[in-house]
Structure formats: C-alpha cells, structure tokens
Design an enzyme around this catalytic site. Structure first.
Site, PDB file in Angstrom:
ATOM      1  CD  GLN A 178      -2.946  -0.860   0.095  1.00  0.00           C
ATOM      2  OE1 GLN A 178      -2.989   0.276  -0.350  1.00  0.00           O
ATOM      3  NE2 GLN A 178      -3.836  -1.991   0.111  1.00  0.00           N
ATOM      4  CB  CYS A 320      -8.070 -10.386   1.059  1.00  0.00           C
ATOM      5  SG  CYS A 320      -7.482  -9.581  -0.176  1.00  0.00           S
TER       6      CYS A 320
HETATM    7  N1  PMP Z   1      -0.571  -6.430   1.441  1.00  0.00           N
HETATM    8  C1  PMP Z   1      -1.539  -5.455   1.337  1.00  0.00           C
HETATM    9  C2  PMP Z   1      -0.997  -4.320   2.470  1.00  0.00           C
HETATM   10  C3  PMP Z   1      -2.471  -5.456   0.570  1.00  0.00           C
HETATM   11  O1  PMP Z   1      -3.336  -4.356   0.654  1.00  0.00           O
HETATM   12  C4  PMP Z   1      -2.786  -6.384  -0.256  1.00  0.00           C
HETATM   13  C5  PMP Z   1      -3.936  -6.346  -1.448  1.00  0.00           C
HETATM   14  N2  PMP Z   1      -5.159  -6.175  -0.756  1.00  0.00           N
HETATM   15  C6  PMP Z   1      -1.840  -7.779  -0.397  1.00  0.00           C
HETATM   16  C7  PMP Z   1      -0.870  -7.539   0.504  1.00  0.00           C
HETATM   17  C8  PMP Z   1      -2.021  -8.755  -1.447  1.00  0.00           C
HETATM   18  O2  PMP Z   1      -1.757  -8.446  -2.655  1.00  0.00           O
HETATM   19  P1  PMP Z   1      -2.183  -9.228  -3.830  1.00  0.00           P
HETATM   20  O3  PMP Z   1      -3.477  -8.712  -4.204  1.00  0.00           O
HETATM   21  O4  PMP Z   1      -1.050  -8.629  -4.808  1.00  0.00           O
HETATM   22  O5  PMP Z   1      -1.945 -10.568  -3.324  1.00  0.00           O
END
Ligand code: PMP
Length: 374
Positions: A178, A320
């Site tokens: 982020q 997520c």
């Molecule tokens: N770390 C953070 C702080 C995130 O915001 C995200 C995505 N929401 C991720 C990891 C995971 O990233 P990716 O979607 O590329 O797997």
C-alpha cells in the site's frame, strides 16, 4: 458508477498494457530456452530486474518476480522462518497486517513458531518501545506494513529497522503493497520487501519480492531453474516488462500525483466534517490516498452496501479480510469496538475527479438519511 476503492485495485495504465502485449507478441520463446528467441526473452526479464533494482535503489537486493504481494509475503515469511529454524522460532509482527501476512504467520504458529504482536499506539503506529521489549535472541523475523491499508498510516519503519539492526540474527520484512507509488521508495532497510502491480496501475498477477542477497529463503515452489532458485517456472517476460513500466511511472509521477490526491483528500475531509456523525479514523499524516471514517453507529458494511446500490464503490477493511469483525486498525487508535465496526474506507487516485466527489457526497447524504431512519 463512481470508483473510490483504488487501494483495493487500480486499473492498468494503457501504456502498461501495451508493454505487456508487445512483449508477449514479439517474444515467442521460453526465457529458459538456450536459443535466440529464448535468450531474447531472458534479456528482457533481466533488464527489467536491473532497472527495478535501480529504481528502488536496491543494489544489494535480488528482484524475484511473483504473482503479487500474497505470494511475495508468503515466500518471505515462510521462507525466512524455515531457513532460520535452527537459530530460533520467534517472530514479531503487528496486529494490522494484511491477511497475506497474518495467515502464513498463523500457519507457522500451528507448526510450532511463537508469534508476538507489537502494540499499536493511539496514533496508529507501531509502539517502538514495545518492539524493543519483544525482540529476543531467538527472534528471526519482524514484519510490518509500510503503510496500513485500512487507515493509510505510514509506519516508522526506519526507526524499527534501527532497533532490529541491534539483533543481527533477526530479519525485517516490509509489506510495501500500500506504500509503493504513494510515499518514498525505501528498500535499503528491508531484508525482504513485497509489492503488487495492481495497486499502482500495473497488471493484476504481477508483483515482486526484493530479497537482500545475504538472506536465504526456503522456496514455496519446487520446480526447474528460472532467473532465481527462489521462484521456479518460466519467467513471465510480459509481466516483468509491464511491472517495470508501471513502477517507473509510479516513481516518476509520485509528487505530481500526490499533490492531486492531497487536494482531493482535503476537499473530502472538509465536506465530510460538516456531518456531526462523521469521525475520521485516518490520521492527518496518513497517505492522502486513504480516508477511513466511521459514521455514527452505522455498520461499515451497511454503508458500503447502500452506497453500492447507488453506484458508488468504497470498501470495508480490505477486500480480502473477514466480514463483520471490527477493524483492528480502527480499534487500535480508538479502543472503541463500535467505532471499529462502523468504519469504512474511501480510497482516491489522481484519476479521481471533483465531479466524482460531488456525486459521492450526494449519495453519502442520501445513504445517511436512509440508514438513520432504517
Ligand atoms: N498486502 C497488502 C497491504 C494489501 O493491501 C494487499 C492487497 N489488498 C496484499 C498484501 C495482497 O496483494 P495481492 O493482491 O497482490 O496478492
């Protein structure tokens, strides 16, 4: 539709898509093949790696291309834990991690690792004294998000690195997902650092892990040779080139984009502060791209759904995370469970327009009336 969820996903730049398409169309060979087309593809992957290393000012690191930050975080955390198990099985993390960090840590905990979570202060930042207290001789890893994805708080990673430096056996993993493209590039202090293309106008499915060359990892995937022993599989030349392109644009335009986003953030804060029931959860010194608020006791999920019915996309916690649990970041700054349950996030981009903010404010007003009376 008004899209205000850029911290969950950004649309890829046209130039990034063009770089991907052209690379794939013009390079039919497998980068692992020792023939002219193969070597041509490998050359593109290597040159993207070198350029990214320069961009990130990380001469002592290897660039490992991954499918995104979830894979990069898993590789760093499980990889460091497994490779240093002879030295210790203690890890210090934070309560504000993304699930792609907290879940591999839970996995390790079940396998016998001990995990401690450092305290988060009322300012939303890691309590450095607590970190100092928690690190032990058998601590092999400390993890921290550079920017908290829910509130946008910039964590004191430099100060954390100084504390960790006093423990030579301990590695520092930074989840910069982020942060990249929103704040200063900072890789010298990280033993491993993850990021993801789809958070800064790159292609979803592209990401990387920076690995300090002195740090060894047990790989997640076992397979044939590639550009690295840490991630097998045919190198994806198109994704590597497109990630380089997106990263270059993010670094080049950082200041100008931040200026635009800061102005939008100030405008939004000032208009929302006219509502007595709005509490701002994001600190003033957060990255301007994220504005997290709580509105009365209305559940964040209910507000999100009401806005969505009017074509406005915002988010509750990260896309997520588990529904209906209070936000840990908001709880940390407020110690107020109801406020943490009613929080939600608006995330902005340099692509956001004043017209979109006007539309959002109109929908916000309608939703508030509807939810207060409902
Ligand atoms: N770390 C953070 C702080 C995130 O915001 C995200 C995505 N929401 C991720 C990891 C995971 O990233 P990716 O979607 O590329 O797997």
């Amino acid at each position: 539709m008004v899209y205000l969820d850029y911290s969950a996903h950004t649309p890829p730049d046209r130039e990034v898509m063009a770089a991907f398409m052209n690379t794939e169309l013009d390079n039919p060979g497998n980068a692992n093949s020792p023939h002219a087309y193969g070597m041509q593809a490998m050359e593109l992957v290597k040159s993207a790696q070198n350029h990214i290393r320069d961009l990130m000012k990380a001469p002592d690191h290897e660039v490992i291309f991954t499918s995104g930050a979830t894979e990069a975080n898993n590789l760093a955390i499980k990889g460091i834990a497994e490779s240093s198990r002879h030295r210790g099985k203690h890890i210090v993390s934070t309560p504000i991690e993304h699930s792609s960090v907290s879940a591999p840590l839970s996995y390790l905990q079940e396998k016998g690792w001990e995990i401690d979570l450092v305290r988060i202060g009322r300012d939303g930042k890691v309590d450095l004294e607590d970190l100092e207290r928690l690190i032990r001789d058998d601590t092999v890893l400390v993890t921290c998000p550079y920017v908290d994805g829910e509130l946008g708080t910039i964590q004191p990673v430099r100060e954390m690195a100084s504390i960790i430096a006093g423990h030579p056996g301990c590695r520092f993993h930074i989840d910069a997902t982020q942060a990249f493209g929103k704040t200063e590039v900072l890789s010298d202090i990280a033993d491993t650092l993850s990021l993801s293309g789809h958070k800064f106008y790159g292609i979803n499915g592209s990401g990387l892990l920076l690995r300090r060359k002195t740090v060894s990892l047990v790989p997640l995937l076992n397979g044939g040779a590639s550009t690295t022993v840490y991630r097998s599989g045919t190198p994806a030349a198109g994704l590597a080139v497109s990630l380089d392109k997106a990263m270059t644009a993010a670094v080049e335009h950082l200041e100008e984009r931040n200026r635009l986003v800061s102005a939008l953030n100030s405008e939004l804060r000032s208009r929302l502060s006219e509502y007595r029931k709005v509490l701002f959860n994001s600190p003033e010194d957060a990255v301007p791209h994220i504005l997290n608020i709580s509105v009365g006791n209305i559940k964040g999920k209910d507000f999100q759904q009401a806005l969505s019915a009017r074509g406005i996309c915002v988010s509750v916690k990260s896309a997520c995370s588990v529904d209906n649990l209070p936000s840990r970041s908001v709880f940390a700054i407020s110690r107020d469970r109801k406020r943490a349950l009613s929080s939600w996030r608006i995330s902005l981009s340099h692509l956001t327009t004043t017209e979109e903010l006007n539309e959002f404010m109109k929908a916000f007003d309608d939703c508030l009336k509807e939810l207060e009376n409902g």
